[in-house]
Design a protein around this motif. Structure first.
Motif, short mmCIF file in Angstrom:
data_model
loop_
_atom_site.label_atom_id
_atom_site.label_comp_id
_atom_site.label_asym_id
_atom_site.label_seq_id
_atom_site.Cartn_x
_atom_site.Cartn_y
_atom_site.Cartn_z
N MET A 10 0.87 -1.19 0.00
CA MET A 10 0.00 0.00 0.00
C MET A 10 0.89 1.23 0.00
O MET A 10 1.46 1.57 1.03
N ASP A 11 1.03 1.87 -1.14
CA ASP A 11 1.96 3.00 -1.21
C ASP A 11 1.28 4.24 -1.80
O ASP A 11 0.37 4.12 -2.62
N GLY A 12 1.73 5.40 -1.37
CA GLY A 12 1.26 6.66 -1.96
C GLY A 12 0.36 7.49 -1.06
O GLY A 12 -0.18 8.50 -1.49
N ASN A 13 0.24 7.09 0.20
CA ASN A 13 -0.61 7.86 1.13
C ASN A 13 -0.12 9.29 1.31
O ASN A 13 -0.90 10.24 1.33
N ASN A 61 12.37 4.41 10.50
CA ASN A 61 13.24 5.57 10.33
C ASN A 61 12.50 6.84 9.92
O ASN A 61 13.13 7.87 9.69
N ARG A 62 11.19 6.79 9.84
CA ARG A 62 10.42 8.00 9.50
C ARG A 62 10.36 8.93 10.71
O ARG A 62 10.64 8.50 11.84
N PRO A 63 9.94 10.18 10.51
CA PRO A 63 9.82 11.09 11.67
C PRO A 63 8.96 10.46 12.77
O PRO A 63 7.95 9.80 12.46
MG MG Z 1 5.89 5.35 0.04
#
Ligand code: MG
Ligand code: IPE
Ligand code: IPE
Length: 234
Positions: A10-13, A61-63
């Protein structure tokens, strides 16, 4: 042919939210609606296993604010979806490195898995804190310790008991596997769509299934051999 196991990256949020001048988490919220729509459609279509890549090992590793919002959303969805799981005969499972999840979230997951274990329809699997390399490493260590025979490696993967995906869908136009099921995707059909995850609903899912049905899976054999086998089984 309907695939037995469909896996979705699931990508692109984030991009979906940005296009609307909103915070990234707004896209994650809207994405949960797509999870619901696709799960319902999978039940209707007779798919047996539906996997969602929800959070990768690298996503830690995201904020910090985004990570904690994603974890909050996960806990909320698990609690909110329980009645729907029961109504639709859905069995819930989580796959990943759960030692990195909070005690509360692990507790909620255990409860949802326990309560839905009586269900016999669709198995819905959420990959959380998952990495394909981590999975192979942890399996290799246990495989070696057990002195298990060749051909049984899959039984030590975190996905033990789940058939390999027949179809892998990735949204948002990216064409990569991003450390998802590396071992398990050996013969999986890949479907890439530019549609962003929050916009991926029933009709987009149906389109992916139609594309899958038009593919010929050969598993190393020739097309002629497959044609003969298909005729014999008809
Ligand atoms: Mg992404
Ligand atoms: C997918 O959407 C959700 C997760 C990886 C948790 P993204 O958050 O990766 O959205 P983009 O790729 O930045 O648009
Ligand atoms: C892949 O999406 C992981 C999930 C969907 C959970 P990412 O957005 O993290 O992937 P990359 O970093 O673009 O490859």
């Amino acid at each position: 042919m309907i695939p037995e196991h469909v896996a979705i990256i699931m990508d692109g949020n984030g991009r979906w939210a940005k296009m609307r001048g909103k915070e990234r988490v707004f896209g994650h919220h809207e994405g949960t609606e797509s999870v619901r729509a696709c799960s319902e459609y999978a039940v209707e279509a007779g798919i047996k296993y539906l996997s969602f890549f929800a959070f990768s090992e690298e996503n830690w590793n995201r904020p910090e604010a985004e990570v904690s919002e994603l974890m909050r959303l996960m806990a909320l969805s698990i609690l909110n979806e329980r009645p729907t799981f029961m109504k639709n005969n859905i069995r819930f499972r989580v796959v990943g490195n759960r030692s990195r999840l909070s005690d509360e979230l692990n507790h909620d997951i255990d409860e949802a898995v326990r309560v839905t274990s009586v269900n016999t329809g669709l198995t819905l699997i959420v990959f959380l804190s998952y990495s394909g390399k981590w999975d192979i490493e942890q399996a290799a260590a246990r495989f070696a310790a057990a002195g298990a025979p060749e051909g049984h490696f899959g039984e030590y993967l975190a996905t033990a008991g789940i058939p390999d995906p027949d179809l892998l869908i990735r949204t948002s136009g990216e064409q990569r596997i991003s450390n998802f099921m590396l071992w398990q995707c050996a013969y999986t059909e890949f479907y890439f769509t530019p549609v962003l995850w929050p916009d991926f609903r029933k009709s987009e899912f149906r389109q992916a299934l139609e594309e899958f049905a038009s593919r010929q899976r050969r598993f190393g054999k020739t097309g002629d051999q497959i044609n003969v086998e298909t005729k014999l089984s008809e």
